[in-house]
Scaffold this motif. Structure first.
Motif, PDB file in Angstrom:
ATOM      1  N   ILE A   3       0.850  -1.188   0.000  1.00 35.28           N
ATOM      2  CA  ILE A   3       0.000   0.000   0.000  1.00 35.28           C
ATOM      3  C   ILE A   3       0.885   1.236   0.000  1.00 35.28           C
ATOM      4  N   THR A   4       0.354   2.353  -0.492  1.00 30.77           N
ATOM      5  CA  THR A   4       1.089   3.619  -0.518  1.00 30.77           C
ATOM      6  C   THR A   4       0.269   4.686   0.186  1.00 30.77           C
ATOM      7  N   LEU A   5       0.947   5.428   1.073  1.00 28.42           N
ATOM      8  CA  LEU A   5       0.300   6.450   1.890  1.00 28.42           C
ATOM      9  C   LEU A   5       1.093   7.745   1.834  1.00 28.42           C
ATOM     10  N   GLU A   6       0.452   8.853   2.224  1.00 30.97           N
ATOM     11  CA  GLU A   6       1.158  10.118   2.387  1.00 30.97           C
ATOM     12  C   GLU A   6       1.964  10.081   3.676  1.00 30.97           C
ATOM     13  N   ALA A   7       3.202  10.538   3.620  1.00 32.56           N
ATOM     14  CA  ALA A   7       4.085  10.482   4.780  1.00 32.56           C
ATOM     15  C   ALA A   7       3.530  11.286   5.952  1.00 32.56           C
ATOM     16  N   LYS A   8       2.931  12.460   5.677  1.00 34.74           N
ATOM     17  CA  LYS A   8       2.446  13.302   6.770  1.00 34.74           C
ATOM     18  C   LYS A   8       1.301  12.636   7.527  1.00 34.74           C
ATOM     19  N   THR A  84       9.288   8.101  10.041  1.00 28.39           N
ATOM     20  CA  THR A  84       8.457   9.039   9.286  1.00 28.39           C
ATOM     21  C   THR A  84       8.740  10.494   9.674  1.00 28.39           C
ATOM     22  N   ALA A  85       9.229  10.716  10.894  1.00 24.11           N
ATOM     23  CA  ALA A  85       9.568  12.079  11.314  1.00 24.11           C
ATOM     24  C   ALA A  85      10.722  12.654  10.503  1.00 24.11           C
ATOM     25  N   LYS A  86      11.551  11.773   9.926  1.00 23.80           N
ATOM     26  CA  LYS A  86      12.725  12.230   9.178  1.00 23.80           C
ATOM     27  C   LYS A  86      12.493  12.243   7.671  1.00 23.80           C
ATOM     28  N   LEU A  87      11.292  11.920   7.237  1.00 24.82           N
ATOM     29  CA  LEU A  87      10.977  11.937   5.808  1.00 24.82           C
ATOM     30  C   LEU A  87      10.445  13.312   5.405  1.00 24.82           C
ATOM     31  N   PRO A  88      10.603  13.706   4.151  1.00 25.70           N
ATOM     32  CA  PRO A  88      10.015  14.973   3.693  1.00 25.70           C
ATOM     33  C   PRO A  88       8.496  14.972   3.880  1.00 25.70           C
ATOM     34  N   LYS A  89       7.940  16.136   4.211  1.00 24.83           N
ATOM     35  CA  LYS A  89       6.516  16.220   4.514  1.00 24.83           C
ATOM     36  C   LYS A  89       5.625  15.801   3.344  1.00 24.83           C
ATOM     37  N   ASP A  90       6.079  16.070   2.136  1.00 30.78           N
ATOM     38  CA  ASP A  90       5.256  15.762   0.967  1.00 30.78           C
ATOM     39  C   ASP A  90       5.602  14.410   0.342  1.00 30.78           C
ATOM     40  N   ALA A  91       6.346  13.581   1.061  1.00 28.04           N
ATOM     41  CA  ALA A  91       6.778  12.297   0.512  1.00 28.04           C
ATOM     42  C   ALA A  91       5.642  11.278   0.499  1.00 28.04           C
ATOM     43  N   GLN A  92       5.814  10.268  -0.326  1.00 28.70           N
ATOM     44  CA  GLN A  92       4.937   9.111  -0.360  1.00 28.70           C
ATOM     45  C   GLN A  92       5.676   7.938   0.283  1.00 28.70           C
ATOM     46  N   LEU A 102       8.125  -5.907   7.545  1.00 28.95           N
ATOM     47  CA  LEU A 102       7.444  -4.789   6.890  1.00 28.95           C
ATOM     48  C   LEU A 102       8.506  -3.938   6.216  1.00 28.95           C
ATOM     49  N   LYS A 103       8.413  -3.864   4.887  1.00 34.68           N
ATOM     50  CA  LYS A 103       9.351  -3.059   4.123  1.00 34.68           C
ATOM     51  C   LYS A 103       8.731  -1.692   3.885  1.00 34.68           C
ATOM     52  N   LEU A 104       9.458  -0.660   4.305  1.00 45.60           N
ATOM     53  CA  LEU A 104       9.005   0.729   4.159  1.00 45.60           C
ATOM     54  C   LEU A 104       9.927   1.417   3.170  1.00 45.60           C
ATOM     55  N   THR A 105       9.350   1.957   2.098  1.00 46.21           N
ATOM     56  CA  THR A 105      10.138   2.613   1.063  1.00 46.21           C
ATOM     57  C   THR A 105       9.596   4.010   0.809  1.00 46.21           C
ATOM     58  N   SER A 106      10.519   4.964   0.761  1.00 49.06           N
ATOM     59  CA  SER A 106      10.147   6.345   0.442  1.00 49.06           C
ATOM     60  C   SER A 106      11.305   6.966  -0.313  1.00 49.06           C
ATOM     61  N   GLY A 107      11.079   7.256  -1.595  1.00 52.93           N
ATOM     62  CA  GLY A 107      12.181   7.758  -2.408  1.00 52.93           C
ATOM     63  C   GLY A 107      13.279   6.721  -2.482  1.00 52.93           C
ATOM     64  N   PHE A 246     -13.951  11.591  16.158  1.00 54.08           N
ATOM     65  CA  PHE A 246     -13.579  12.910  15.642  1.00 54.08           C
ATOM     66  C   PHE A 246     -13.915  13.086  14.171  1.00 54.08           C
ATOM     67  N   GLY A 247     -14.484  12.052  13.559  1.00 57.94           N
ATOM     68  CA  GLY A 247     -14.830  12.162  12.155  1.00 57.94           C
ATOM     69  C   GLY A 247     -13.597  12.313  11.289  1.00 57.94           C
ATOM     70  N   LYS A 248     -13.769  12.912  10.142  1.00 59.89           N
ATOM     71  CA  LYS A 248     -12.673  13.037   9.178  1.00 59.89           C
ATOM     72  C   LYS A 248     -11.941  14.346   9.394  1.00 59.89           C
ATOM     73  N   GLY A 249     -10.635  14.240   9.649  1.00 56.87           N
ATOM     74  CA  GLY A 249      -9.799  15.415   9.833  1.00 56.87           C
ATOM     75  C   GLY A 249      -8.660  15.435   8.838  1.00 56.87           C
ATOM     76  N   GLU A 250      -7.691  16.309   9.086  1.00 62.12           N
ATOM     77  CA  GLU A 250      -6.588  16.458   8.147  1.00 62.12           C
ATOM     78  C   GLU A 250      -5.716  15.217   8.066  1.00 62.12           C
ATOM     79  N   HIS A 251      -5.762  14.351   9.095  1.00 62.94           N
ATOM     80  CA  HIS A 251      -4.943  13.146   9.096  1.00 62.94           C
ATOM     81  C   HIS A 251      -5.782  11.869   9.034  1.00 62.94           C
ATOM     82  N   GLY A 252      -7.013  11.954   8.559  1.00 67.19           N
ATOM     83  CA  GLY A 252      -7.848  10.768   8.444  1.00 67.19           C
ATOM     84  C   GLY A 252      -8.991  10.775   9.446  1.00 67.19           C
ATOM     85  N   GLU A 253      -9.756   9.679   9.466  1.00 67.77           N
ATOM     86  CA  GLU A 253     -10.874   9.542  10.385  1.00 67.77           C
ATOM     87  C   GLU A 253     -10.381   8.884  11.673  1.00 67.77           C
TER      88      GLU A 253
END
Length: 390
Positions: A3-8, A84-92, A102-107, A246-253
């Motif tokens: 699966i692919t997610l937004e880093a933020k 994830t704290a050390k990844l760019p904010k706009d990274a995937q 669990l393999k985590l890949t970003s860039g 909290f319903g749907k917010g900037e970081h998900g539901e």
């Protein structure tokens, strides 16, 4: 299982999961992990729990291999948060689970993390709620902000380690009242009882401080109020548990569940003075700033400031054996005769900081009796502060 997610978004839930996992101390290793559970239509659920609290967040991901089984595993919340704290904010971020890793890949960055089986992750079962209602996010945040300073940190008085929520009726109107006290000061605030809260267990429930801190942070991540869609939180309560949706917010539901404090909150109404016959009215900012300046010379052991009340002036003063003396006069309105009264400087500052008005009113009897502070002409919040001998 890719699966692919937004880093933020991944970073936000990882940090919150780390906080929950850290609170479990030296319990089983599975409690240090966050559950990752892929569901239908690209939804991915993250869950962290220490059995006292649980946070669940649902995100939308891009699934890479539709032929594979859905991703379902647990991984260290700490490592996930730190990475994830050390990844760019706009990274995937791409997550792939295979062969117990669990393999985590970003860039160009790649991490291979150890996992534990999802089947070993503890469940936080749903409950049959006694009350189920909605409350405004701003209203709940304001209750916390007004009362937080008065919550006790004394572990031996665990029943004071949170905010007491209960139903009351005032002049025929049902209210949701919140109170907190540490024995030195007391804070109380109230809002109209939300529809559906009539079933709130009596005499009330005590929300623990750690859970309240999480809830306050989650409110900040909710979408801002608009004229058409005010932000609201779904609240469900039993005598032992509470759930906040909290319903749907900037970081998900997001949904947060916590155990309530199993104890009896004292009858705090007995310490609220009702016969204080002298009234001090003063500009809040002027008094608060004067106390802060005068308290500069006070040692940590004493921390006492004296208010000398006379006529149209309150003189704030402090004395220190090491540093000397400090005084500052503040204009006021005082209905009594000359009176000297002392307060713990930090406690007085906490009360003044919680009052949301330009002018504060304090009802005082004498130098030894508890004092009642409130925003001028605000019946929905009050604060009780014990004086100290000077």
């Amino acid at each position: 299982m890719t699966i692919t997610l937004e880093a933020k978004q991944l970073r936000a839930i990882a940090v919150e999961a780390k906080d929950v996992a850290t609170s479990s101390g030296g319990s089983a290793p599975i409690f240090s992990n966050v559950l990752i559970r892929e569901e239908a239509e690209g939804r991915v659920v993250f869950v962290a729990t220490d059995l006292d609290t649980a946070i669940e967040r649902q995100l939308v991901a891009v699934r890479g291999d539709l032929a594979r089984a859905p991703l379902r595993t647990t991984v260290s919340a700490k490592y996930l948060a730190d990475i994830t704290a050390k990844l760019p904010k706009d990274a995937q971020v791409k997550l792939e689970h295979a062969d117990g890793k669990l393999k985590l890949t970003s860039g160009r960055a790649r991490f291979v993390l150890s996992t534990l089986p999802a089947e070993d992750f503890p469940a936080f079962p749903r409950a049959d709620w006694d009350a189920d209602f909605e409350i405004g996010g701003n209203a709940l945040a304001e209750l916390y902000d007004r009362l937080n300073f008065a919550i006790s940190t004394d572990a031996t008085r665990y029943y004071l380690g949170g905010i007491f929520l209960h139903r009351v009726e005032i002049d025929g109107q049902a209210m949701l009242r919140a109170a907190a006290t540490d024995g030195h000061r007391l804070a109380r605030a109230q809002i109209p009882l939300p529809e559906g809260a009539e079933g709130l267990p009596q005499p009330g429930v005590i929300l623990p401080r750690p859970a309240l801190k999480v809830i306050r942070g989650l409110i900040d991540h909710m979408p801002p109020d608009t004229e058409d869609t005010p932000r609201t939180i779904g609240v469900a309560v039993t005598s032992s548990r509470a759930e906040f949706d909290f319903g749907k917010g900037e970081h998900g539901e997001t949904r947060f569940t916590c155990k309530l404090i199993d104890g009896t909150f004292p009858d705090y109404a007995r310490v609220i003075p009702t016969s204080n016959d002298k009234l001090l009215t003063v500009e809040k900012a002027a008094l608060r700033e004067a106390v802060a300046r005068v308290a500069t010379i006070i040692s940590d052991k004493t921390r006492v400031v004296k208010l000398q009340l006379a006529g149209e002036l309150v003189t704030v003063s402090a004395t220190s054996v090491e540093a000397g003396q400090a005084t500052e006069e503040v204009p006021c309105s005082w209905t009594g005769g000359p009176l000297d009264i002392g307060f713990n400087a930090a406690y007085l500052q906490d009360v003044l900081g919680a009052i949301e008005s330009d002018t504060v009113a304090a009802e005082i009897q004498d130098a030894g009796a508890s004092t009642l502070w409130r925003a001028d002409k605000d019946p929905d919040a009050l604060f009780v502060l014990m004086p100290v001998r000077v």
